[in-house]
Design an enzyme around this catalytic site. Structure first.
Site, PDB file in Angstrom:
ATOM      1  N   GLY A  47      45.704 -29.113 -15.052  1.00 41.97           N
ATOM      2  CA  GLY A  47      45.981 -28.448 -16.228  1.00 41.97           C
ATOM      3  C   GLY A  47      44.669 -27.565 -16.720  1.00 41.97           C
ATOM      4  N   GLN A  52      39.025 -22.455 -21.564  1.00 37.70           N
ATOM      5  CA  GLN A  52      38.498 -22.734 -20.248  1.00 37.70           C
ATOM      6  C   GLN A  52      38.220 -21.406 -19.469  1.00 37.70           C
ATOM      7  OE1 GLN A  52      40.732 -26.373 -18.965  1.00 37.70           O
ATOM      8  NE2 GLN A  52      38.918 -26.749 -18.225  1.00 37.70           N
ATOM      9  N   CYS A  92      37.462 -32.839 -14.866  1.00 38.30           N
ATOM     10  CA  CYS A  92      37.741 -31.505 -15.707  1.00 38.30           C
ATOM     11  C   CYS A  92      37.213 -30.540 -14.667  1.00 38.30           C
ATOM     12  CB  CYS A  92      37.116 -31.549 -16.918  1.00 38.30           C
ATOM     13  SG  CYS A  92      37.518 -30.217 -17.955  1.00 38.30           S
ATOM     14  N   LEU A  93      37.891 -29.178 -14.590  1.00 38.33           N
ATOM     15  CA  LEU A  93      37.436 -28.067 -14.021  1.00 38.33           C
ATOM     16  C   LEU A  93      36.284 -27.411 -14.492  1.00 38.33           C
ATOM     17  CD1 LEU A  93      41.077 -26.394 -12.981  1.00 38.33           C
ATOM     18  CD2 LEU A  93      39.529 -27.793 -11.683  1.00 38.33           C
ATOM     19  N   HIS A 134      44.137 -34.287 -22.958  1.00 43.94           N
ATOM     20  CA  HIS A 134      42.954 -33.856 -22.462  1.00 43.94           C
ATOM     21  C   HIS A 134      43.004 -31.888 -22.820  1.00 43.94           C
ATOM     22  CE1 HIS A 134      39.820 -33.368 -19.290  1.00 43.94           C
ATOM     23  NE2 HIS A 134      40.320 -31.823 -19.424  1.00 43.94           N
ATOM     24  N   GLU A 135      44.204 -31.371 -22.338  1.00 45.27           N
ATOM     25  CA  GLU A 135      44.120 -30.007 -22.576  1.00 45.27           C
ATOM     26  C   GLU A 135      44.310 -29.371 -24.158  1.00 45.27           C
ATOM     27  OE1 GLU A 135      43.223 -28.249 -20.220  1.00 45.27           O
ATOM     28  OE2 GLU A 135      43.722 -29.824 -18.533  1.00 45.27           O
ATOM     29  N   HIS A 138      40.920 -29.660 -25.509  1.00 45.61           N
ATOM     30  CA  HIS A 138      39.971 -28.362 -25.232  1.00 45.61           C
ATOM     31  C   HIS A 138      40.179 -27.377 -26.516  1.00 45.61           C
ATOM     32  CE1 HIS A 138      37.966 -28.555 -21.249  1.00 45.61           C
ATOM     33  NE2 HIS A 138      39.224 -29.027 -20.717  1.00 45.61           N
TER      34      HIS A 138
END
Length: 157
Positions: A47, A52, A92-93, A134-135, A138
Site C-alpha cells: 500500500g 508518501q 512501511c516503505l 495503515h494507509e 498516513h
C-alpha cells in the site's frame, strides 16, 4: 505517469494532515497513477498513501495480490467502523529496514470514492483491514512507528 520517490521517515510532509479531494480531475487521476506506479516499483509494498510521494491529498492505493491484479484506489477514505483488535507485524516503505508490532482492528468498514467518483464501501478483515488502517493513518500524519508496541531492525541479508 511516473515512479516517484517515497519520502522517508523524518520528512515533515509525512507528519502533515492531507486535504480532502473535492473534484476528481486529471491532476487527481495522475496522482493515483503515480501512486500505482510507485507502489509496483517498490517490491514488498502492499500500500501507499499520497503523502508518501509528497502529495497532501486523501488518496491511497492497496494491492495484496502477488500478480498486481488487485489494485484498490480509494479517494477520501474513511473508516466508519472498527471491530475487534489484534497484534500483528507491520512495515512501511517510508521506514525501510524495520518492522513493528502494532495493534489494529480485526475488521473495518471503509468508505470512499473510486476513480469514477462513485461511493464505494469495503468490509475488510485480516491484512486488508490492517492495510486500510495503515494507509489512512498516513493521510492523518500518523506513522505506524508511533503506534508500535515494539520495533525491530530487519537483518540485512
Amino acid at each position: 505517469m511516473a515512479v516517484k520517490e517515497v519520502l522517508k521517515y523524518g520528512n515533515k510532509i509525512l507528519k502533515r494532515v492531507s486535504r480532502r479531494v473535492e473534484t476528481i480531475d486529471n491532476d487527481i487521476l495522475n496522482i493515483a497513477q503515480d501512486l500505482k506506479d510507485t507502489l509496483y516499483k517498490n517490491s514488498g509494498g502492499i500500500g501507499l498513501a499520497a503523502p508518501q510521494i509528497g502529495v497532501l491529498k486523501k488518496i491511497i492505493v492497496i494491492d495484496l495480490s502477488e500478480d498486481k491484479s488487485g489494485l484498490i484506489t480509494l479517494i477520501n477514505p474513511k473508516i466508519i467502523k472498527k471491530i475487534g483488535h489484534e497484534k500483528s507485524t507491520e512495515g512501511c516503505l517510508s521506514y525501510p529496514g524495520y518492522e513493528g508490532i502494532v495493534i489494529r482492528p480485526k475488521k473495518v468498514i471503509v468508505t470512499g470514492m473510486n476513480l469514477n467518483g462513485e461511493e464505494i464501501k469495503y468490509n475488510a478483515d485480516g491484512l486488508l483491514a490492517k492495510a486500510f488502517c495503515h494507509e489512512i493513518d498516513h493521510l492523518d500524519g500518523i506513522l505506524y512507528m508511533e503506534k508500535a508496541k515494539k520495533m525491530y531492525k530487519l537483518d540485512e541479508e
